[in-house]
Design a protein around this motif. Structure first.
Motif, PDB file in Angstrom:
ATOM      1  N   ILE A 172      13.263  -5.640  -9.570  1.00 54.00           N
ATOM      2  CA  ILE A 172      11.820  -5.802  -9.678  1.00 54.00           C
ATOM      3  C   ILE A 172      11.451  -7.197 -10.190  1.00 54.00           C
ATOM      4  O   ILE A 172      10.466  -7.790  -9.744  1.00 54.00           O
ATOM      5  CB  ILE A 172      11.192  -4.694 -10.558  1.00 54.00           C
ATOM      6  CG1 ILE A 172       9.670  -4.668 -10.408  1.00 54.00           C
ATOM      7  CG2 ILE A 172      11.611  -4.810 -12.011  1.00 54.00           C
ATOM      8  CD1 ILE A 172       9.167  -4.342  -9.024  1.00 54.00           C
ATOM      9  N   LEU A 173      12.257  -7.756 -11.076  1.00 54.72           N
ATOM     10  CA  LEU A 173      11.986  -9.125 -11.530  1.00 54.72           C
ATOM     11  C   LEU A 173      12.194 -10.128 -10.405  1.00 54.72           C
ATOM     12  O   LEU A 173      11.402 -11.063 -10.234  1.00 54.72           O
ATOM     13  CB  LEU A 173      12.867  -9.459 -12.728  1.00 54.72           C
ATOM     14  CG  LEU A 173      12.367  -8.952 -14.085  1.00 54.72           C
ATOM     15  CD1 LEU A 173      13.433  -9.141 -15.147  1.00 54.72           C
ATOM     16  CD2 LEU A 173      11.079  -9.658 -14.493  1.00 54.72           C
ATOM     17  N   ASN A 177       9.174 -12.488  -8.909  1.00 52.64           N
ATOM     18  CA  ASN A 177       9.336 -13.939  -8.877  1.00 52.64           C
ATOM     19  C   ASN A 177       9.156 -14.497  -7.469  1.00 52.64           C
ATOM     20  O   ASN A 177       8.739 -15.639  -7.290  1.00 52.64           O
ATOM     21  CB  ASN A 177      10.705 -14.328  -9.429  1.00 52.64           C
ATOM     22  CG  ASN A 177      10.754 -14.278 -10.949  1.00 52.64           C
ATOM     23  OD1 ASN A 177       9.784 -14.647 -11.615  1.00 52.64           O
ATOM     24  ND2 ASN A 177      11.855 -13.815 -11.509  1.00 52.64           N
ATOM     25  N   GLN A 178       9.453 -13.666  -6.474  1.00 53.27           N
ATOM     26  CA  GLN A 178       9.300 -14.097  -5.089  1.00 53.27           C
ATOM     27  C   GLN A 178       7.834 -14.179  -4.663  1.00 53.27           C
ATOM     28  O   GLN A 178       7.443 -15.077  -3.924  1.00 53.27           O
ATOM     29  CB  GLN A 178      10.055 -13.135  -4.166  1.00 53.27           C
ATOM     30  CG  GLN A 178       9.952 -13.459  -2.684  1.00 53.27           C
ATOM     31  CD  GLN A 178      10.727 -12.471  -1.821  1.00 53.27           C
ATOM     32  OE1 GLN A 178      11.566 -11.708  -2.314  1.00 53.27           O
ATOM     33  NE2 GLN A 178      10.452 -12.477  -0.537  1.00 53.27           N
ATOM     34  N   ARG A 184      -1.624 -13.216  -1.876  1.00 51.69           N
ATOM     35  CA  ARG A 184      -1.770 -11.818  -1.496  1.00 51.69           C
ATOM     36  C   ARG A 184      -1.819 -10.912  -2.731  1.00 51.69           C
ATOM     37  O   ARG A 184      -1.030 -11.076  -3.664  1.00 51.69           O
ATOM     38  CB  ARG A 184      -0.605 -11.390  -0.602  1.00 51.69           C
ATOM     39  CG  ARG A 184      -0.641  -9.915  -0.224  1.00 51.69           C
ATOM     40  CD  ARG A 184       0.409  -9.571   0.799  1.00 51.69           C
ATOM     41  NE  ARG A 184       0.449  -8.143   1.066  1.00 51.69           N
ATOM     42  CZ  ARG A 184       1.216  -7.569   1.977  1.00 51.69           C
ATOM     43  NH1 ARG A 184       2.010  -8.314   2.722  1.00 51.69           N
ATOM     44  NH2 ARG A 184       1.204  -6.262   2.162  1.00 51.69           N
ATOM     45  N   GLU A 185      -2.761  -9.976  -2.716  1.00 48.91           N
ATOM     46  CA  GLU A 185      -2.838  -8.983  -3.783  1.00 48.91           C
ATOM     47  C   GLU A 185      -2.217  -7.691  -3.294  1.00 48.91           C
ATOM     48  O   GLU A 185      -2.551  -7.191  -2.223  1.00 48.91           O
ATOM     49  CB  GLU A 185      -4.289  -8.754  -4.201  1.00 48.91           C
ATOM     50  CG  GLU A 185      -4.883  -9.942  -4.954  1.00 48.91           C
ATOM     51  CD  GLU A 185      -6.114  -9.562  -5.752  1.00 48.91           C
ATOM     52  OE1 GLU A 185      -6.162  -8.427  -6.266  1.00 48.91           O
ATOM     53  OE2 GLU A 185      -7.028 -10.399  -5.858  1.00 48.91           O
ATOM     54  N   LYS A 195       7.743  -5.184   0.840  1.00 45.03           N
ATOM     55  CA  LYS A 195       7.556  -6.472   1.506  1.00 45.03           C
ATOM     56  C   LYS A 195       8.793  -7.340   1.368  1.00 45.03           C
ATOM     57  O   LYS A 195       9.130  -8.122   2.271  1.00 45.03           O
ATOM     58  CB  LYS A 195       6.340  -7.181   0.903  1.00 45.03           C
ATOM     59  CG  LYS A 195       6.011  -8.529   1.521  1.00 45.03           C
ATOM     60  CD  LYS A 195       5.514  -8.402   2.941  1.00 45.03           C
ATOM     61  CE  LYS A 195       5.053  -9.756   3.473  1.00 45.03           C
ATOM     62  NZ  LYS A 195       4.627  -9.677   4.903  1.00 45.03           N
ATOM     63  N   ALA A 196       9.514  -7.187   0.263  1.00 42.68           N
ATOM     64  CA  ALA A 196      10.732  -7.972   0.039  1.00 42.68           C
ATOM     65  C   ALA A 196      11.915  -7.436   0.842  1.00 42.68           C
ATOM     66  O   ALA A 196      12.987  -8.048   0.834  1.00 42.68           O
ATOM     67  CB  ALA A 196      11.074  -7.993  -1.446  1.00 42.68           C
ATOM     68  N   GLY A 197      11.724  -6.311   1.508  1.00 44.28           N
ATOM     69  CA  GLY A 197      12.762  -5.790   2.377  1.00 44.28           C
ATOM     70  C   GLY A 197      13.622  -4.683   1.802  1.00 44.28           C
ATOM     71  O   GLY A 197      14.612  -4.281   2.419  1.00 44.28           O
TER      72      GLY A 197
END
Length: 226
Positions: A172-173, A177-178, A184-185, A195-197
């Motif tokens: 999650i960190l 950070n990404q 985008r909210e 979204k990070a895959g």
């Protein structure tokens, strides 16, 4: 296993009306935030709670509630940010590096059940990311701008996202950070992880884990907590 909990309550709470922010409204003589904190402090694997509030509320909490918060595993009170995701990030950064799992929860969901909290912890430990959600019961219609129905969406695989949402701390960190400096909210933390895959698992919950947003929600909570 050590679990850190980030309780988010830094929003303005404008939909409720009045001059008191939602976490500080009282039900049966006790503020909403304390009901929620107690739900998590009684979980054995939870070793710390980070409480994220508006900057102007920090001094009041320290002056009036510090001993009570300390007794319920609240280790830090930190200020929120402009957006919800900014507030969550402020809380995440204060979690202990020895935490394996981080739970993120709306402070104005005081009715979350112990067994559901523990289920999210266990599934997050196995699958790295898991959220509590309730199955969709209503029939969902999609319309165009003219409000004519375009299609009926099958509800078999639809879920109403809730909190807590649990993640491996490193995951999650890394995800925050990404995305944290982007425009985008995100509507919830799981959306950012998706979204990070990464895959996010659903833990079935119940409709009574309401988020207190309106006066009607307050009346429901008063009845359920009575």
């Amino acid at each position: 296993m050590k679990v850190s909990v980030v309780l988010v309550g830094a929003g303005l709470g404008l939909r409720m009306g009045g001059g008191i922010k939602k976490p500080f409204l009282q039900i049966h003589g006790k503020p909403i935030f304390l009901y929620t904190i107690e739900r998590f402090s009684h979980i054995e694997t939870v070793h710390e709670i980070i409480f994220v509030v508006g900057q102007t509320e920090i001094q009041t909490l320290c002056d009036r509630w510090q001993d009570t918060l300390n007794a319920h595993k609240v280790k830090k009170i930190v200020p929120g940010g402009k957006r919800r995701q900014d507030s969550v990030y402020n809380g995440l950064c204060q979690t202990g590096i020895d935490a394996e799992i981080v739970l993120i929860h709306d402070i104005v969901r005081p009715l979350v059940r112990k067994e559901h909290i523990e289920a999210v912890i266990n599934r997050a430990r196995e699958s790295h990311a898991a959220i509590l959600a309730a199955p969709m019961k209503a029939t969902v219609k999609e319309t165009g701008d003219n409000l004519y129905i375009q299609r009926t969406i099958p509800r078999n695989n639809l879920w109403m996202a809730q909190t807590p949402q649990g993640f491996k701390r490193e995951l999650i960190l890394k995800t925050f950070n990404q995305f944290r400096n982007g425009d985008r909210e995100f509507t919830d933390d799981a959306e950012m992880v998706e979204k990070a895959g990464y895959r996010v698992e659903i833990v079935p919950g119940t409709d009574d884990n309401i988020k207190i947003t309106t006066p009607d929600d307050m009346r429901i909570a008063e009845a359920l907590l009575g």
